[in-house]
Design an enzyme around this catalytic site. Structure first.
Site, PDB file in Angstrom:
ATOM      1  N   LYS A  47       0.858  -1.195   0.000  1.00 27.01           N
ATOM      2  CA  LYS A  47       0.000   0.000   0.000  1.00 27.01           C
ATOM      3  C   LYS A  47       0.888   1.238   0.000  1.00 27.01           C
ATOM      4  O   LYS A  47       1.954   1.254   0.621  1.00 27.01           O
ATOM      5  CB  LYS A  47      -0.890  -0.023   1.253  1.00 27.01           C
ATOM      6  N   ASN A 129       3.171   6.724  -6.957  1.00 23.04           N
ATOM      7  CA  ASN A 129       1.754   7.014  -7.161  1.00 23.04           C
ATOM      8  C   ASN A 129       1.588   8.528  -7.280  1.00 23.04           C
ATOM      9  O   ASN A 129       1.616   9.235  -6.276  1.00 23.04           O
ATOM     10  CB  ASN A 129       0.980   6.444  -5.962  1.00 23.04           C
ATOM     11  N   CYS A 132      -1.816  11.484  -6.025  1.00 20.89           N
ATOM     12  CA  CYS A 132      -2.057  12.234  -4.799  1.00 20.89           C
ATOM     13  C   CYS A 132      -2.098  13.733  -5.102  1.00 20.89           C
ATOM     14  O   CYS A 132      -1.361  14.217  -5.959  1.00 20.89           O
ATOM     15  CB  CYS A 132      -0.931  11.948  -3.811  1.00 20.89           C
ATOM     16  N   ASN A 196      -4.508   4.479 -12.254  1.00 21.51           N
ATOM     17  CA  ASN A 196      -5.185   4.500 -10.956  1.00 21.51           C
ATOM     18  C   ASN A 196      -6.713   4.586 -11.169  1.00 21.51           C
ATOM     19  O   ASN A 196      -7.199   4.356 -12.268  1.00 21.51           O
ATOM     20  CB  ASN A 196      -4.642   5.675 -10.128  1.00 21.51           C
ATOM     21  N   THR A 197      -7.438   4.945 -10.137  1.00 21.17           N
ATOM     22  CA  THR A 197      -8.912   4.979 -10.207  1.00 21.17           C
ATOM     23  C   THR A 197      -9.417   6.261 -10.891  1.00 21.17           C
ATOM     24  O   THR A 197      -8.688   7.248 -11.008  1.00 21.17           O
ATOM     25  CB  THR A 197      -9.499   4.923  -8.778  1.00 21.17           C
ATOM     26  N   GLY A 248      -9.880  -3.121 -13.315  1.00 20.04           N
ATOM     27  CA  GLY A 248     -11.003  -4.045 -13.515  1.00 20.04           C
ATOM     28  C   GLY A 248     -10.647  -5.471 -13.846  1.00 20.04           C
ATOM     29  O   GLY A 248     -11.480  -6.203 -14.384  1.00 20.04           O
TER      30      GLY A 248
HETATM   31  C1  LIG Z   1      -9.631   0.523  -1.373  1.00 19.57           C
HETATM   32  C2  LIG Z   1      -8.584   0.891  -2.381  1.00 19.57           C
HETATM   33  C3  LIG Z   1      -7.379   1.434  -1.945  1.00 19.57           C
HETATM   34  C4  LIG Z   1      -6.396   1.796  -2.880  1.00 19.57           C
HETATM   35  N1  LIG Z   1      -5.214   2.313  -2.431  1.00 19.57           N
HETATM   36  C5  LIG Z   1      -4.246   2.638  -3.337  1.00 19.57           C
HETATM   37  C6  LIG Z   1      -2.993   3.132  -2.894  1.00 19.57           C
HETATM   38  O1  LIG Z   1      -2.718   3.254  -1.696  1.00 19.57           O
HETATM   39  N2  LIG Z   1      -2.080   3.462  -3.846  1.00 19.57           N
HETATM   40  C7  LIG Z   1      -2.317   3.318  -5.184  1.00 19.57           C
HETATM   41  O2  LIG Z   1      -1.440   3.616  -6.006  1.00 19.57           O
HETATM   42  N3  LIG Z   1      -3.497   2.827  -5.629  1.00 19.57           N
HETATM   43  C8  LIG Z   1      -4.460   2.492  -4.746  1.00 19.57           C
HETATM   44  N4  LIG Z   1      -5.645   1.973  -5.198  1.00 19.57           N
HETATM   45  C9  LIG Z   1      -5.854   1.782  -6.651  1.00 19.57           C
HETATM   46  C10 LIG Z   1      -5.605   0.329  -7.062  1.00 19.57           C
HETATM   47  O3  LIG Z   1      -4.275  -0.062  -6.821  1.00 19.57           O
HETATM   48  C11 LIG Z   1      -5.911   0.123  -8.562  1.00 19.57           C
HETATM   49  O4  LIG Z   1      -5.022   0.884  -9.345  1.00 19.57           O
HETATM   50  C12 LIG Z   1      -7.338   0.514  -8.917  1.00 19.57           C
HETATM   51  O5  LIG Z   1      -8.246   0.058  -7.924  1.00 19.57           O
HETATM   52  C13 LIG Z   1      -7.777  -0.060 -10.280  1.00 19.57           C
HETATM   53  O6  LIG Z   1      -7.706  -1.465 -10.293  1.00 19.57           O
HETATM   54  P1  LIG Z   1      -8.996  -2.420 -10.022  1.00 19.57           P
HETATM   55  O7  LIG Z   1     -10.077  -1.940 -10.948  1.00 19.57           O
HETATM   56  O8  LIG Z   1      -8.504  -3.798 -10.337  1.00 19.57           O
HETATM   57  O9  LIG Z   1      -9.380  -2.243  -8.595  1.00 19.57           O
HETATM   58  C14 LIG Z   1      -6.632   1.604  -4.282  1.00 19.57           C
HETATM   59  C15 LIG Z   1      -7.851   1.044  -4.701  1.00 19.57           C
HETATM   60  C16 LIG Z   1      -8.827   0.678  -3.778  1.00 19.57           C
HETATM   61  C17 LIG Z   1     -10.113   0.071  -4.285  1.00 19.57           C
END
Ligand SMILES: Cc1cc2nc3c(=O)[nH]c(=O)nc-3n(C[C@H](O)[C@H](O)[C@H](O)COP(=O)(O)O)c2cc1C
Length: 307
Positions: A47, A129, A132, A196-197, A248
């Site tokens: 994380k 990352n 931020c 990222n998201t 995803g």
């Molecule tokens: C609850 C949660 C916490 C996350 N924390 C981080 C983080 O600390 N650092 C980071 O770079 N991405 C973080 N992400 C993003 C994920 O690593 C990933 O890039 C994103 O969820 C897309 O992938 P997925 O669709 O498979 O979840 C987080 C995602 C979720 C859902």
């Protein structure tokens, strides 16, 4: 796993036994350790850690949306020193390369965090990352500006004396992700995580309020796969660095599609919440597909899309 297929991939100087790892923040090595055979996955991403401890955002921090989740955890963590003292000694015991994710809200803190981590053992690579908010620049994420992305990457690069690759994890919340990817490459990145998201918001009709304590959050899960697929395809064509796809992935088919579109590796995020052993099954599924297609190595398959 099908041993006839060479599943290894290269991320800069780092050779991984296979291309499957978790997404940062979605997988706890301690709680999931009992359920996962680490020696079967390509890498583990920790994380994100920050230079100083962070409390994260007010609750509620995470909720389900149709075909995904939205979260605003806000990089809650105990800071890089605590990570090195307490978490790292446990994490480096697992039989898997460890990628340490670094996030910060001030430009100079990226270099400071890396300088401390460079003195620690048991780290295979860094993931930076840049999603931020930059608090010195009105709160816009570093990764939303090519200039800030280049500066962050350069400041990390300057501190890295080891052979550990620097992976920059891009935000998809931009007009032109290729421009940002090129800036990270110019700054000295060895690889890029895409992405990222996606910033989103959910509201509650009953309370007439936003659902998340932070109002906005990041959307992840199956809903975002087609969006991130486009970014992975475009970035891997435009920049000659390995791309790690994140968005995803729930099945081996999802992973194979990203690899075909140009990704060198894949990160499984939200899907770990419903099944911590999913990454092992994805590894097996990729190997068995390649075997049935008579493809000898995953690297032959990467970028094989006809488009
Ligand atoms: C609850 C949660 C916490 C996350 N924390 C981080 C983080 O600390 N650092 C980071 O770079 N991405 C973080 N992400 C993003 C994920 O690593 C990933 O890039 C994103 O969820 C897309 O992938 P997925 O669709 O498979 O979840 C987080 C995602 C979720 C859902």
């Amino acid at each position: 796993m099908n041993s006839a297929v060479d599943m290894s991939v290269k991320i800069g100087s780092l050779v991984l036994r296979n291309p499957v790892m978790n997404g940062s923040g979605t997988f706890g090595t301690a709680p999931y350790g009992e359920h996962v055979d680490f020696s079967r996955i390509g890498a583990v991403v920790a994380k994100s850690v920050t230079q100083n401890p962070r409390q994260g955002n007010p609750p509620p921090r995470i909720t389900e949306v149709r075909s995904g989740v939205i979260n605003a955890v806000g990089i809650q963590n105990a800071g890089v020193r605590e990570f090195i003292e307490r978490k790292l000694p446990e994490m480096r015991n697992f039989d898997v390369p460890l990628i340490v994710s670094i996030s910060n809200t001030m430009l100079d803190d990226f270099g400071r965090s890396v300088a401390l981590l460079e003195r620690a053992e048991g780290i295979a690579a860094y993931e930076i990352n840049v999603s931020c908010p930059n608090l010195e620049c009105g709160g816009r994420a570093f990764g939303m500006s090519p200039d800030d992305t280049r500066k962050v990457t350069e400041s990390v690069r300057r501190e890295v004396r080891s052979a550990r690759p620097v992976i920059v994890k891009l935000t998809p919340n931009v007009t032109d992700i290729v421009e940002i990817a090129k800036a990270a490459a110019d700054g000295g990145a060895d690889a890029l995580t895409v992405a990222n998201t996606y910033i989103g918001m959910v509201v509650d009709l009953r309370t007439r309020r936003p659902v998340l304590g932070n109002t906005y959050g990041g959307v992840s899960g199956p809903a975002i796969k087609p969006l991130t697929m486009r970014h992975v395809f475009n970035v891997s064509r435009a920049v000659s660095l390995p791309v790690l796809a994140s968005g995803g992935i729930c099945t081996a088919k999802d992973a194979l599609e990203y690899l075909m579109a140009g990704a060198t590796a894949v990160q499984v995020g939200s899907a770990n919440f419903s099944d911590p052993a999913i990454m092992e099954r994805i590894v097996d599924g990729i190997a068995s597909y390649l075997h049935t297609q008579e493809i000898a190595s995953v690297s032959e398959f990467i970028g094989s899309i006809i488009a």
